[in-house]
Design an enzyme around this catalytic site. Sequence first.
Site, PDB file in Angstrom:
ATOM      1  N   LYS A 155       0.854  -1.193   0.000  1.00 27.65           N
ATOM      2  CA  LYS A 155       0.000   0.000   0.000  1.00 27.65           C
ATOM      3  C   LYS A 155       0.889   1.241   0.000  1.00 27.65           C
ATOM      4  CE  LYS A 155      -4.180   1.233   2.620  1.00 27.65           C
ATOM      5  NZ  LYS A 155      -4.764   1.060   3.957  1.00 27.65           N
TER       6      LYS A 155
HETATM    7  C1  E4P Z   1      -8.166   2.027   3.903  1.00 29.61           C
HETATM    8  O1  E4P Z   1      -7.412   1.221   3.440  1.00 29.61           O
HETATM    9  C2  E4P Z   1      -7.907   2.796   5.127  1.00 29.61           C
HETATM   10  O2  E4P Z   1      -7.165   1.978   5.990  1.00 29.61           O
HETATM   11  C3  E4P Z   1      -9.158   3.191   5.878  1.00 29.61           C
HETATM   12  O3  E4P Z   1     -10.316   2.813   5.185  1.00 29.61           O
HETATM   13  C4  E4P Z   1      -9.157   4.575   6.405  1.00 29.61           C
HETATM   14  O4  E4P Z   1     -10.371   4.819   7.048  1.00 29.61           O
HETATM   15  P1  E4P Z   1     -10.614   6.044   8.058  1.00 29.61           P
HETATM   16  O5  E4P Z   1     -10.849   7.274   7.254  1.00 29.61           O
HETATM   17  O6  E4P Z   1     -11.837   5.634   8.824  1.00 29.61           O
HETATM   18  O7  E4P Z   1      -9.379   6.125   8.908  1.00 29.61           O
END
Ligand code: E4P
Length: 214
Positions: free
Chosen positions: A83
């Site tokens: 990622k």
């Molecule tokens: C996605 O891969 C992220 O880890 C996640 O969805 C972020 O979500 P948040 O905005 O609730 O922190």
Amino acid sequence: MELYIDTANLDQIRQAHGMGVLDGVTTNPTLIAKEGVDYGKRLAEICEVVSGPVSAEVIATTFDEMLAEGKDRATIADNIVVKLPSTVDGLRACKSLSDEGIRTNMTLCFQSLQALMVAKAGAYLVSPFIGRIDDIGEDGMELIVKIRQIYDNYGLPTKILAASIRHPNHLLQCAMVGADVATVPFDVIGKVMNHPLTDSGLERFLADYKKAFG
Ligand code: E4P
């Protein structure tokens, strides 16, 4: 639509896996910090439970460092997806890792042209953050719709992974507008399966049965 869980908590991952609904896992530095565990060790543990894609976010922010960290994370298991942030350096790292056959998830995507760029660089997944866009008074779902249209216009194979999902209605909208994948916090799965008519219907069935047969 594929369903991923957005957590680094092993118990939640095992529970979702046991429900038969889990296609993959996304993690991020915040989620790992919450667990207070070593990132690499936890990723290995997750990959023992889940055979689908498991996103491992790099901590590095420069091209060289992201590349090194991404390659290192990719050795943990075959199902690791690296990622990377949707930045210029992230794009370059995406291209290099993709050329080497390492799958990438381009995260922190907040506008449709970022999604076009990461697809051109070979991303396996793009993660538009719906909830965080809603949080600033805009419409996160519109971003999913735009990316869907752009990817369909040009037959781009990058999968749209709707992220930052906060509630069941986000999930429903994602399925309706054609996101390929949605990653959800654990509690959203329970909420989806919770309906008062299911509960009262079950209560009634059991009461009727008990009345007739004791
Ligand atoms: C996605 O891969 C992220 O880890 C996640 O969805 C972020 O979500 P948040 O905005 O609730 O922190």
